[in-house]
Design a protein around this motif. Structure first.
Motif, PDB file in Angstrom:
ATOM      1  N   ARG A  23       0.831  -1.220   0.000  1.00  0.00           N
ATOM      2  CA  ARG A  23       0.000   0.000   0.000  1.00  0.00           C
ATOM      3  C   ARG A  23       0.859   1.260   0.000  1.00  0.00           C
ATOM      4  O   ARG A  23       0.455   2.281  -0.564  1.00  0.00           O
ATOM      5  N   SER A  24       2.013   1.202   0.648  1.00  0.00           N
ATOM      6  CA  SER A  24       2.909   2.369   0.664  1.00  0.00           C
ATOM      7  C   SER A  24       3.462   2.661  -0.731  1.00  0.00           C
ATOM      8  O   SER A  24       3.920   3.767  -0.996  1.00  0.00           O
ATOM      9  N   GLU A  25       3.381   1.660  -1.602  1.00  0.00           N
ATOM     10  CA  GLU A  25       3.860   1.831  -2.983  1.00  0.00           C
ATOM     11  C   GLU A  25       2.720   2.223  -3.924  1.00  0.00           C
ATOM     12  O   GLU A  25       2.891   2.236  -5.141  1.00  0.00           O
ATOM     13  N   GLY A  26       1.558   2.537  -3.356  1.00  0.00           N
ATOM     14  CA  GLY A  26       0.422   2.933  -4.184  1.00  0.00           C
ATOM     15  C   GLY A  26      -0.285   1.762  -4.839  1.00  0.00           C
ATOM     16  O   GLY A  26      -0.948   1.923  -5.871  1.00  0.00           O
ATOM     17  N   LYS A  27      -0.174   0.577  -4.218  1.00  0.00           N
ATOM     18  CA  LYS A  27      -0.813  -0.617  -4.772  1.00  0.00           C
ATOM     19  C   LYS A  27      -1.806  -1.207  -3.770  1.00  0.00           C
ATOM     20  O   LYS A  27      -1.774  -0.868  -2.590  1.00  0.00           O
ATOM     21  N   ILE A  28      -2.660  -2.084  -4.263  1.00  0.00           N
ATOM     22  CA  ILE A  28      -3.717  -2.672  -3.442  1.00  0.00           C
ATOM     23  C   ILE A  28      -3.657  -4.188  -3.552  1.00  0.00           C
ATOM     24  O   ILE A  28      -3.588  -4.736  -4.661  1.00  0.00           O
ATOM     25  N   PRO A  29      -3.704  -4.905  -2.422  1.00  0.00           N
ATOM     26  CA  PRO A  29      -3.787  -6.367  -2.467  1.00  0.00           C
ATOM     27  C   PRO A  29      -5.135  -6.811  -3.042  1.00  0.00           C
ATOM     28  O   PRO A  29      -6.174  -6.258  -2.695  1.00  0.00           O
ATOM     29  N   VAL A  30      -5.096  -7.810  -3.896  1.00  0.00           N
ATOM     30  CA  VAL A  30      -6.301  -8.336  -4.537  1.00  0.00           C
ATOM     31  C   VAL A  30      -6.274  -9.861  -4.447  1.00  0.00           C
ATOM     32  O   VAL A  30      -5.216 -10.473  -4.590  1.00  0.00           O
ATOM     33  N   VAL A  31      -7.442 -10.457  -4.199  1.00  0.00           N
ATOM     34  CA  VAL A  31      -7.562 -11.912  -4.248  1.00  0.00           C
ATOM     35  C   VAL A  31      -8.610 -12.271  -5.296  1.00  0.00           C
ATOM     36  O   VAL A  31      -9.728 -11.760  -5.266  1.00  0.00           O
ATOM     37  N   LEU A  32      -8.227 -13.142  -6.230  1.00  0.00           N
ATOM     38  CA  LEU A  32      -9.154 -13.654  -7.228  1.00  0.00           C
ATOM     39  C   LEU A  32      -9.686 -14.992  -6.733  1.00  0.00           C
ATOM     40  O   LEU A  32      -8.950 -15.975  -6.642  1.00  0.00           O
ATOM     41  N   ASN A  33     -10.973 -15.021  -6.381  1.00  0.00           N
ATOM     42  CA  ASN A  33     -11.619 -16.233  -5.875  1.00  0.00           C
ATOM     43  C   ASN A  33     -12.358 -16.950  -7.004  1.00  0.00           C
ATOM     44  O   ASN A  33     -12.500 -16.432  -8.103  1.00  0.00           O
ATOM     45  N   LEU A  98     -16.531  -7.791  -9.486  1.00  0.00           N
ATOM     46  CA  LEU A  98     -16.161  -7.251  -8.179  1.00  0.00           C
ATOM     47  C   LEU A  98     -17.005  -7.911  -7.097  1.00  0.00           C
ATOM     48  O   LEU A  98     -18.233  -7.912  -7.165  1.00  0.00           O
ATOM     49  N   ARG A  99     -16.344  -8.469  -6.087  1.00  0.00           N
ATOM     50  CA  ARG A  99     -17.058  -9.172  -5.017  1.00  0.00           C
ATOM     51  C   ARG A  99     -17.146  -8.333  -3.753  1.00  0.00           C
ATOM     52  O   ARG A  99     -18.203  -8.218  -3.142  1.00  0.00           O
ATOM     53  N   GLU A 100     -16.030  -7.736  -3.346  1.00  0.00           N
ATOM     54  CA  GLU A 100     -16.027  -6.948  -2.110  1.00  0.00           C
ATOM     55  C   GLU A 100     -14.832  -6.007  -2.101  1.00  0.00           C
ATOM     56  O   GLU A 100     -13.759  -6.320  -2.630  1.00  0.00           O
ATOM     57  N   ILE A 101     -15.037  -4.833  -1.489  1.00  0.00           N
ATOM     58  CA  ILE A 101     -13.947  -3.863  -1.316  1.00  0.00           C
ATOM     59  C   ILE A 101     -13.880  -3.494   0.154  1.00  0.00           C
ATOM     60  O   ILE A 101     -14.905  -3.201   0.775  1.00  0.00           O
ATOM     61  N   PHE A 103     -12.461  -0.745   2.820  1.00  0.00           N
ATOM     62  CA  PHE A 103     -11.946   0.616   2.911  1.00  0.00           C
ATOM     63  C   PHE A 103     -11.412   0.873   4.322  1.00  0.00           C
ATOM     64  O   PHE A 103     -11.891   0.286   5.294  1.00  0.00           O
ATOM     65  N   HIS A 104     -10.456   1.788   4.412  1.00  0.00           N
ATOM     66  CA  HIS A 104      -9.951   2.211   5.723  1.00  0.00           C
ATOM     67  C   HIS A 104     -11.074   2.969   6.430  1.00  0.00           C
ATOM     68  O   HIS A 104     -11.728   3.834   5.826  1.00  0.00           O
ATOM     69  N   PRO A 105     -11.340   2.685   7.700  1.00  0.00           N
ATOM     70  CA  PRO A 105     -12.472   3.310   8.400  1.00  0.00           C
ATOM     71  C   PRO A 105     -12.348   4.820   8.585  1.00  0.00           C
ATOM     72  O   PRO A 105     -13.348   5.498   8.796  1.00  0.00           O
ATOM     73  N   VAL A 106     -11.142   5.348   8.509  1.00  0.00           N
ATOM     74  CA  VAL A 106     -10.938   6.785   8.710  1.00  0.00           C
ATOM     75  C   VAL A 106     -10.650   7.512   7.398  1.00  0.00           C
ATOM     76  O   VAL A 106     -11.290   8.514   7.073  1.00  0.00           O
ATOM     77  N   THR A 107      -9.704   6.991   6.624  1.00  0.00           N
ATOM     78  CA  THR A 107      -9.272   7.684   5.407  1.00  0.00           C
ATOM     79  C   THR A 107     -10.050   7.292   4.163  1.00  0.00           C
ATOM     80  O   THR A 107      -9.979   7.967   3.135  1.00  0.00           O
ATOM     81  N   ASP A 108     -10.808   6.185   4.256  1.00  0.00           N
ATOM     82  CA  ASP A 108     -11.535   5.642   3.101  1.00  0.00           C
ATOM     83  C   ASP A 108     -10.621   5.138   1.991  1.00  0.00           C
ATOM     84  O   ASP A 108     -11.076   4.886   0.869  1.00  0.00           O
ATOM     85  N   ALA A 109      -9.347   4.989   2.283  1.00  0.00           N
ATOM     86  CA  ALA A 109      -8.426   4.423   1.304  1.00  0.00           C
ATOM     87  C   ALA A 109      -8.789   2.951   1.069  1.00  0.00           C
ATOM     88  O   ALA A 109      -9.252   2.263   1.981  1.00  0.00           O
ATOM     89  N   ILE A 110      -8.590   2.471  -0.143  1.00  0.00           N
ATOM     90  CA  ILE A 110      -8.896   1.076  -0.460  1.00  0.00           C
ATOM     91  C   ILE A 110      -7.829   0.180   0.154  1.00  0.00           C
ATOM     92  O   ILE A 110      -6.639   0.329  -0.136  1.00  0.00           O
ATOM     93  N   LEU A 111      -8.246  -0.754   1.011  1.00  0.00           N
ATOM     94  CA  LEU A 111      -7.302  -1.647   1.685  1.00  0.00           C
ATOM     95  C   LEU A 111      -7.165  -2.985   0.974  1.00  0.00           C
ATOM     96  O   LEU A 111      -6.079  -3.572   0.948  1.00  0.00           O
ATOM     97  N   HIS A 112      -8.262  -3.476   0.422  1.00  0.00           N
ATOM     98  CA  HIS A 112      -8.242  -4.809  -0.158  1.00  0.00           C
ATOM     99  C   HIS A 112      -9.418  -4.971  -1.122  1.00  0.00           C
ATOM    100  O   HIS A 112     -10.481  -4.396  -0.909  1.00  0.00           O
ATOM    101  N   ILE A 113      -9.210  -5.765  -2.163  1.00  0.00           N
ATOM    102  CA  ILE A 113     -10.260  -6.025  -3.135  1.00  0.00           C
ATOM    103  C   ILE A 113     -10.387  -7.530  -3.345  1.00  0.00           C
ATOM    104  O   ILE A 113      -9.389  -8.234  -3.529  1.00  0.00           O
ATOM    105  N   ASP A 114     -11.617  -8.020  -3.306  1.00  0.00           N
ATOM    106  CA  ASP A 114     -11.911  -9.418  -3.637  1.00  0.00           C
ATOM    107  C   ASP A 114     -12.608  -9.456  -4.989  1.00  0.00           C
ATOM    108  O   ASP A 114     -13.620  -8.767  -5.190  1.00  0.00           O
TER     109      ASP A 114
END
Length: 217
Positions: A23-33, A98-101, A103-114
């Motif tokens: 995330r510090s590199e401007g990327k988001i973890p994603v899992v393909l189910n 898209l299954r689920e996203i 978000f950070h509870p304070v900043t609303d930044a995207i934390l993870h995508i399913d």
């Protein structure tokens, strides 16, 4: 349903620390189910990012850990539209929704995508925006049209899922509601509760007053 093209890279380093670095590199973890169903013990070869998730009865599904950039998914996430995602990684292309996203509870930044892998012979459940069209009879009589459900859950082959579900309200009278169980769309199964109210024409003060006046005459 429109197609959204998304390039991803395989993610081998897992865990909270690795995700934080990503995330510090401007990327988001994603899992393909929803990948291939295999028998255990598995004698095949897994590609970079792939792993087995046991589901019981000596069976497992292949999921894939990926990473995408924030800019790459901005138009996918921050929109009411529904997309079929053409996902490109490891030199191959797979279709997904898209299954689920998360978000950070304070900043609303995207934390993870399913994401959920889809095929042309396996129905999936997707939330689709609702669009009302027409001029309700109850509105003509002084009522107010309200939309209670902005999205409906539909089950279908992904190629049959529309960008939005269009509902005609011309015959909706004053004080009446339209429930999920009253709706029918070819090729789609609505999986919301049948008694859930999608929209209604509510009585306004003006409409109540007109009705009371008419009753006294």
């Amino acid at each position: 349903m429109n197609t959204f093209q998304l390039k991803a890279e395989a993610r081998v380093d897992l865990g909270k620390k690795a995700a934080k670095t990503l995330r510090s590199e401007g990327k988001i973890p994603v899992v393909l189910n929803g990948g291939e169903l295999v028998e255990l013990p598995f004698n095949g070869t897994l590609q970079a990012g792939e792993k087995l998730v046991e589901i019981g009865d000596n069976k497992a599904v292949i999921t894939t850990d990926l990473a995408v950039t924030v800019d790459a998914v901005r138009k996918l996430v921050y929109t009411p539209d529904v997309f079929a995602i053409e996902l490109e990684f490891n030199g191959q292309k797979k279709m997904a929704v898209l299954r689920e996203i998360q978000f950070h509870p304070v900043t609303d930044a995207i934390l993870h995508i399913d994401l959920l892998e889809v095929t042309e012979n396996k129905p999936v459940v997707v939330e689709v925006p609702v669009k009302l069209e027409g001029h309700a009879e109850g509105v003509k009589a002084g009522g107010k049209l309200s939309l209670s459900m902005k999205k409906l859950k539909v089950k279908a082959i992904y190629t049959n899922i529309p960008e939005r579900v269009v509902i005609n309200v011309d015959n909706l009278g004053l004080g009446k509601t339209l429930q999920v169980g009253e709706l029918h769309f070819e090729g789609l199964e609505l999986v919301n509760a049948k008694n859930a109210v999608v929209c209604a024409v509510q009585l306004t003060r003006a409409a109540r007053g007109a009705a009371a006046t008419a009753a006294t005459k």
